[in-house]
Design a protein around this motif. Sequence first.
Motif, PDB file in Angstrom:
ATOM      1  N   LEU A  58      -8.519  -5.250  -4.020  1.00 27.74           N
ATOM      2  CA  LEU A  58      -7.404  -6.080  -3.845  1.00 27.74           C
ATOM      3  C   LEU A  58      -7.567  -7.659  -3.571  1.00 27.74           C
ATOM      4  O   LEU A  58      -6.770  -8.348  -3.548  1.00 27.74           O
ATOM      5  CB  LEU A  58      -6.324  -5.843  -2.471  1.00 27.74           C
ATOM      6  CG  LEU A  58      -5.021  -6.048  -2.790  1.00 27.74           C
ATOM      7  CD1 LEU A  58      -4.424  -5.431  -3.902  1.00 27.74           C
ATOM      8  CD2 LEU A  58      -4.267  -5.457  -1.316  1.00 27.74           C
ATOM      9  N   ILE A  64      -9.710  -0.458  -0.240  1.00 27.87           N
ATOM     10  CA  ILE A  64      -8.620  -0.916  -0.899  1.00 27.87           C
ATOM     11  C   ILE A  64      -8.725  -2.405  -0.793  1.00 27.87           C
ATOM     12  O   ILE A  64      -8.592  -3.205  -1.848  1.00 27.87           O
ATOM     13  CB  ILE A  64      -7.146  -0.548   0.028  1.00 27.87           C
ATOM     14  CG1 ILE A  64      -7.007   1.081  -0.034  1.00 27.87           C
ATOM     15  CG2 ILE A  64      -6.054  -1.134  -0.871  1.00 27.87           C
ATOM     16  CD1 ILE A  64      -6.934   1.750  -1.707  1.00 27.87           C
ATOM     17  N   PHE A  67      -2.070  -2.685  -6.441  1.00 24.88           N
ATOM     18  CA  PHE A  67      -2.226  -1.176  -5.722  1.00 24.88           C
ATOM     19  C   PHE A  67      -2.265   0.077  -6.762  1.00 24.88           C
ATOM     20  O   PHE A  67      -2.788   0.941  -6.654  1.00 24.88           O
ATOM     21  CB  PHE A  67      -1.279  -0.939  -4.586  1.00 24.88           C
ATOM     22  CG  PHE A  67      -1.779  -1.519  -3.213  1.00 24.88           C
ATOM     23  CD1 PHE A  67      -2.750  -1.009  -2.551  1.00 24.88           C
ATOM     24  CD2 PHE A  67      -1.251  -2.754  -2.657  1.00 24.88           C
ATOM     25  CE1 PHE A  67      -3.159  -1.395  -1.181  1.00 24.88           C
ATOM     26  CE2 PHE A  67      -1.490  -3.202  -1.492  1.00 24.88           C
ATOM     27  CZ  PHE A  67      -2.582  -2.650  -0.711  1.00 24.88           C
ATOM     28  N   TYR A  90       0.897  -1.284   0.129  1.00 26.41           N
ATOM     29  CA  TYR A  90      -0.096  -0.112  -0.022  1.00 26.41           C
ATOM     30  C   TYR A  90       0.728   1.151  -0.081  1.00 26.41           C
ATOM     31  O   TYR A  90       0.487   2.214  -0.465  1.00 26.41           O
ATOM     32  CB  TYR A  90      -0.778   0.023   1.068  1.00 26.41           C
ATOM     33  CG  TYR A  90      -1.810   1.144   1.279  1.00 26.41           C
ATOM     34  CD1 TYR A  90      -2.631   1.656   0.409  1.00 26.41           C
ATOM     35  CD2 TYR A  90      -1.226   2.109   2.500  1.00 26.41           C
ATOM     36  CE1 TYR A  90      -3.342   2.869   0.823  1.00 26.41           C
ATOM     37  CE2 TYR A  90      -1.866   3.340   2.604  1.00 26.41           C
ATOM     38  CZ  TYR A  90      -2.981   3.659   1.995  1.00 26.41           C
ATOM     39  OH  TYR A  90      -3.761   4.902   2.135  1.00 26.41           O
TER      40      TYR A  90
END
Length: 276
Positions: A191, A187, A161, A93
């Motif tokens: 992901l 996220i 990412f 990240y």
Amino acid sequence: MKRKRKKTSVWAVVVLVLLAVICMLPMLMVLLNSFKTHTDIIMNPLSVKFSAGLENYIKAWHDGNFGRGILNSIVYTGCTVIVVLLFASLAAYVIGGRKIRGTSVIHGYFLVTMTMPVYLFLVPLYRVYAKMGWLGNHVAVSFILAATSLPLAISLLRAFFMAIPKELEEAARIDGAGTLQVIRHIILPLLSPGLVTVGIITGLNSWNEFLVSSTFLTGEENFTAMLSLMSLNGTNTANQGTNMAATVIIVAPIIIFFVIMQKRFVEGMVSGAVKG
């Protein structure tokens, strides 16, 4: 043109089928011989017989103590996967989102560490673990294996990412979301294909791992399934049928798991390749 394309596709299928057969033959031979007696294997390993029935499996399971070994492998592998996914996702990240300066240098460092063999650090790590009393501790030893798996995991997740639009994170922060909320609610859902892919790769490597586990997991009660297989091969070298059955016992969970997860694995690999 259509005929050429059809011929090309037919030849491609033929080649793929031949490669699949070549890859499957060794495991098929092991499976067939696991049901035969040692004498039948020596006389003709290619014959199809079931002279031993399930006796080889019963003996291998009992002598190798695979019940405890598989349970230890589940704990060992599970802890490794959890640690890798946790730290790799946080590191990727930062690196993938370029949250700090010098992310390219940090990523290059992780790529370099992928080329360093783990046995270079076994002696100092063993001394530390011995002093701390962590030898035979599956959770503690899993951190060593997780450290060796992190560079590849970070590199794979970094591609995912970098493909996530920055506008999503900026919009969430405008709405008042913190960093942890952004990671958890925005996220991580995007992901998930990458996490599945990294989890499968790490899990398979951990299940089959031998060097670290044989060094730090001392005592038969702490043996993983792989260590149980190796110890059984050392005590039953005269009975090939038992060894074949033990091999099937340790390989079968991997095959079943991969067959179940292969769709998600392929989706994650393709998605990562396209996005990266």
